[in-house]
Each structure stands twice: as structure tokens, then as C-alpha cells.
Enzyme design. Structure first.
Site, short mmCIF file in Angstrom:
data_model
loop_
_atom_site.label_atom_id
_atom_site.label_comp_id
_atom_site.label_asym_id
_atom_site.label_seq_id
_atom_site.Cartn_x
_atom_site.Cartn_y
_atom_site.Cartn_z
N CYS A 112 98.61 -7.00 23.45
CA CYS A 112 99.99 -6.82 22.94
C CYS A 112 100.40 -7.90 21.93
O CYS A 112 101.43 -7.76 21.28
CB CYS A 112 100.98 -6.78 24.09
SG CYS A 112 100.71 -5.39 25.20
N HIS A 251 108.15 -8.44 21.16
CA HIS A 251 107.27 -7.39 21.69
C HIS A 251 108.07 -6.58 22.71
O HIS A 251 108.83 -7.13 23.50
CB HIS A 251 106.03 -8.03 22.33
CG HIS A 251 105.21 -7.05 23.10
ND1 HIS A 251 104.78 -5.88 22.55
CD2 HIS A 251 104.76 -7.06 24.39
CE1 HIS A 251 104.09 -5.20 23.46
NE2 HIS A 251 104.08 -5.89 24.58
N ASN A 281 106.09 0.57 25.76
CA ASN A 281 105.27 -0.53 25.25
C ASN A 281 104.10 0.03 24.44
O ASN A 281 103.21 0.65 25.01
CB ASN A 281 104.78 -1.36 26.44
CG ASN A 281 103.93 -2.55 26.05
OD1 ASN A 281 103.48 -2.66 24.91
ND2 ASN A 281 103.70 -3.45 26.99
O1 UT7 Z 1 102.88 -6.06 27.28
C1 UT7 Z 1 102.05 -6.78 28.14
C2 UT7 Z 1 102.81 -7.45 29.15
N1 UT7 Z 1 103.28 -6.58 30.19
C3 UT7 Z 1 104.43 -6.85 30.74
O2 UT7 Z 1 105.09 -7.74 30.27
C4 UT7 Z 1 104.89 -6.09 31.96
C5 UT7 Z 1 105.68 -7.04 32.80
N2 UT7 Z 1 106.12 -6.49 34.07
C6 UT7 Z 1 107.14 -5.59 34.19
O3 UT7 Z 1 107.64 -5.09 33.22
C7 UT7 Z 1 107.67 -5.34 35.57
O4 UT7 Z 1 107.08 -6.23 36.49
C8 UT7 Z 1 107.46 -3.88 36.10
C9 UT7 Z 1 108.37 -2.94 35.35
C10 UT7 Z 1 106.00 -3.48 35.91
C11 UT7 Z 1 107.82 -3.80 37.58
O5 UT7 Z 1 109.17 -4.23 37.79
P1 UT7 Z 1 109.52 -5.31 38.89
O6 UT7 Z 1 110.98 -5.47 38.86
O7 UT7 Z 1 108.71 -6.54 38.61
O8 UT7 Z 1 109.10 -4.60 40.23
P2 UT7 Z 1 108.01 -5.04 41.32
O9 UT7 Z 1 106.62 -4.85 40.80
O10 UT7 Z 1 108.34 -6.37 41.90
O11 UT7 Z 1 108.27 -3.94 42.43
C12 UT7 Z 1 109.53 -3.82 43.12
C13 UT7 Z 1 109.51 -2.54 43.92
C14 UT7 Z 1 108.26 -2.38 44.76
O12 UT7 Z 1 108.63 -1.75 45.99
P3 UT7 Z 1 108.88 -2.59 47.33
O13 UT7 Z 1 107.58 -3.30 47.59
O14 UT7 Z 1 110.00 -3.53 47.01
O15 UT7 Z 1 109.21 -1.55 48.31
C15 UT7 Z 1 107.41 -1.45 43.97
O16 UT7 Z 1 106.49 -0.71 44.74
O17 UT7 Z 1 109.54 -1.42 43.03
C16 UT7 Z 1 108.46 -0.53 43.36
N3 UT7 Z 1 108.03 0.14 42.16
C17 UT7 Z 1 108.56 1.30 41.72
N4 UT7 Z 1 109.53 2.08 42.22
C18 UT7 Z 1 109.85 3.20 41.53
C19 UT7 Z 1 107.06 -0.25 41.27
N5 UT7 Z 1 106.97 0.64 40.27
C20 UT7 Z 1 107.88 1.61 40.53
C21 UT7 Z 1 108.25 2.79 39.86
N6 UT7 Z 1 109.23 3.54 40.40
N7 UT7 Z 1 107.66 3.19 38.71
#
Ligand code: UT7
Length: 323
Positions: A112, A251, A281
Site C-alpha cells: 500500500c 492512503h 482500500n
Molecule cells: O492498507 C494496509 C494497511 N491495512 C490497514 O491499515 C487495516 C487496519 N485495520 C483495520 O482497518 C481494522 O483493524 C479492521 C477494520 C480490519 C477491524 O476493525 P477493528 O475495530 O480493529 O476490529 P477488531 O479486529 O478488533 O474486531 C472487533 C470485533 C471482533 O469481534 P469480537 O471478538 O469483539 O466479538 C471481530 O470478530 O469485530 C468483529 N469483526 C466484525 N464484525 C462484523 C471483524 N470483522 C468484522 C466484520 N463485520 N466485517
């Protein structure tokens, strides 16, 4: 710095994948995706369309805008982590499609951060005096790497391309400063392990190894730091105070990451270029596509700061003075 931007072009595929569409594919919902990422839909390239096809459309637009022919390019650099094939590079496929002279064509893979690393490489080529005009195509068909059963990744990514005609000949927007950084200790937080030389596709025991794998919340923390560091270091090298920045083009990985970068610089939201809601993205393409969509608002002398972060980890920033 020896680099002037003669033109920018971009391409995004017409097909769209909405949050509603994803609701029927994985256990997710529009509210979660919108509030956690800012994404509403993504552009998705069809089967049979490769990265170089998208790069071609963006490049034709950039060449037309520059009033130049592919024959006038002294080199073609493609920033991508999703080349059409592992060999040769997407740049060679782009060269085949564009025609032009028998000049150097090669890929830069900084995921990226590809636009920033691509600028760095091209700036060095132009500074050498051995090249005058170079086509930089930043393109990714990132959806080709995605497991559409993994809700942690499939909601985030889309496809697209942004191309720039870059030249050492003065005139037009100028690269004022550039900074790149990286940390290879954390490759496992965001990678696609299968299909390379370490784990060839026929040695993969699990099909998941052929898809991008990401520990999203850990990547997020590193991305906040990497984008912040990129902003600080780039501003220092440009000799700009953060209050002088007219436009931030970050980005487009997550709306919350963009907001963190905006807050750190103390910028008003209308000074930040955001298109994540319609594209998701697009990896290396995300900054050049945003730049091309926003450039109509820029005025001569505007100070533009671009910051990126990606797999590797890689990160970096570019300071551009508009003209
Ligand atoms: O370009 C390269 C760099 N990439 C990035 O910068 C990506 C960076 N990361 C992110 O954008 C975020 O971390 C995500 C969008 C991928 C995830 O968001 P988050 O707020 O960090 O969520 P998390 O991974 O901590 O998950 C929180 C909860 C989890 O459930 P529990 O364990 O709290 O019950 C996940 O299983 O959200 C759940 N979850 C979802 N729920 C509904 C994860 N993905 C989803 C989803 N829909 N798509």
C-alpha cells in the site's frame, strides 16, 4: 528533488460491491463496516482483467493529459503487489499494451506504500540524468488476493489504478520532499504466504495460505504510528510547518486511520482528501486516484502532503507543491 508531475490519470472498474452485497456473503453488516472503516462500496475488476489492464487505462489518460506519447517515456515503473503474473512484472504487460520504445520496465512492490516508494525510485532515476520522462503506474487488483469467506479482510479492499507522467524537466507540480521507512520484523501481521518461492502454490496445505491474511487490529496500531511518523518526517524534510499544509492525501485504508492522521496535523476535514467510502482500500492506487479526483480543487502553490502505510511494514510520505 528532481521530479515534476506532468499529469495524472486514474481508472476504477465499473462493477461495484456494496456493504449490502457483503451481508449476503459473510457474517457482517452495513452499520459495522461503515462505522469501523468508512467504506460503503468498492470497485471490483472482473475475472480476466489484470492489474496491467487497469494501469493501461490510467496511463492512457495520463499520457493524453500530458500531451505525450508512450514513445516519449524513457522508463515504465509499476508500483504493485498484485502483478498479473509472478513473472514478468505488470510493468512489462503494461509496456506491451502501450507500445512505445524499448525502455526499462520494472515493478516496485511496497504494497500500500507503492506510490511513495515508486516516487522515490523514479526521483532517483530522474536525478541520475539518464532518464527524462518516466511513467509511474500504481495499480492493484487486490481483490484477486482476497478470501471472500474472511470478514476481517473481504470488506476492506477494492481494485484500481493511478498513473503519473513524471519528468525532470521543470514545470508543473514539484516533489518537494520524500521520506520512506519500513520494518520487516512484522511481516506476519499482513501477508499472503502462499504462491511465492518459500511456499509455492502446489505446496500449500491449506487454501487459506493463498489469500491475504491480516491481524487487523494490530496492523491498525502500527498504521497510526507509521502514518504519523511519515507526516512528521516528510514535513521536516520539506521545511514545512504542519499549519502550512493545504491538503492531506492519506492512503485510504480505514476512515479512522485517516482521521487520526488529520487530527495529528490539526487539519480541518475539508482539507483532507477522502474517497474510501466509494472504493475501499485500493493499495498502491489509492493515493494517486484520490490525487486525480481532487486536483481540480488545488491552487498553484498549494502544499500537499501524502502519507502511506502498508504490508512489510512499509510507510512513507511525499510533499508536493502544486502548480
Ligand atoms: O492498507 C494496509 C494497511 N491495512 C490497514 O491499515 C487495516 C487496519 N485495520 C483495520 O482497518 C481494522 O483493524 C479492521 C477494520 C480490519 C477491524 O476493525 P477493528 O475495530 O480493529 O476490529 P477488531 O479486529 O478488533 O474486531 C472487533 C470485533 C471482533 O469481534 P469480537 O471478538 O469483539 O466479538 C471481530 O470478530 O469485530 C468483529 N469483526 C466484525 N464484525 C462484523 C471483524 N470483522 C468484522 C466484520 N463485520 N466485517
Amino acid at each position: 528533488m528532481s521530479l515534476y508531475i506532468k499529469s495524472v490519470g486514474h481508472y476504477t472498474p465499473p462493477r461495484r460491491l456494496s456493504n449490502k452485497d457483503l451481508e449476503s456473503m459473510v457474517d457482517t453488516n452495513d452499520e459495522w463496516i461503515t462505522s469501523r472503516t468508512g467504506i460503503r462500496e468498492r470497485a471490483i475488476a472482473d475475472k480476466g482483467v489484470g492489474t496491467a489492464d487497469m494501469a493501461y487505462h490510467a496511463s492512457v489518460q495520463a499520457l493524453e493529459e500530458a500531451g505525450m506519447d508512450a514513445k516519449e517515456m524513457d522508463g515504465i515503473v509499476c508500483a504493485t503487489c498484485t502483478p498479473d503474473m509472478t513473472m514478468p512484472g505488470a510493468s512489462s504487460h503494461l509496456q506491451r499494451k502501450l507500445g512505445g520504445a524499448e525502455v526499462a520496465a520494472f515493478d516496485v512492490n511496497a504494497a500500500c506504500s507503492g506510490f511513495i516508494y515508486g516516487l522515490d525510485v523514479v526521483d532517483g532515476m530522474l536525478a541520475s540524468g539518464r532518464y527524462e520522462n518516466i511513467l509511474l503506474a500504481c495499480a492493484d487488483k487486490f481483490t484477486s488476493t482476497i478470501n471472500y469467506n474472511d470478514r476481517g479482510t473481504c470488506i476492506l479492499f477494492g481494485d484500481g489504478a493511478g498513473s503519473l507522467v513524471l519528468s525532470s524537466k521543470p514545470g508543473g507540480p514539484k516533489l518537494s520532499a520524500l521520506y520512506t521507512g519500513g520494518n520487516g520484523q512484522l511481516t506476519n501481521l499482513l501477508h499472503r504466504p502462499g504462491g511465492g518461492s518459500l511456499l509455492p502454490f502446489d505446496e500449500c496445505e491449506d487454501k487459506d495460505e493463498l489469500y491475504v491474511q491480516m491481524i487487523g487490529n494490530q496492523v491498525f496500531k502500527h498504521a497510526v504510528r507509521g502514518m504519523g511518523l511519515s507526516a512528521t518526517e516528510t514535513l521536516k524534510r520539506a521545511g514545512w510547518d504542519k499549519s502550512e499544509v493545504d491538503w492531506l492525501i492519506p492512503h485510504q485504508a480505514n476512515r479512522r486511520l485517516i482521521d487520526a492522521a488529520m487530527d495529528r496535523l490539526g487539519l480541518a476535514p475539508e482539507r483532507v482528501v477522502v474517497n474510501i467510502e466509494k472504493y475501499g482500500n485500493m493499495s498502491a492506487a489509492s493515493i494517486p486516484v484520490a490525487l486525480n479526483e481532487a486536483k481540480g480543487q488545488f491552487k498553484p502553490g498549494d502544499k500537499i502532503l501524502c502519507v502511506a502505510f502498508g504490508s512489510g511494514f512499509t510507510w512513507g510520505g511525499a510533499a508536493i507543491e502544486w502548480a
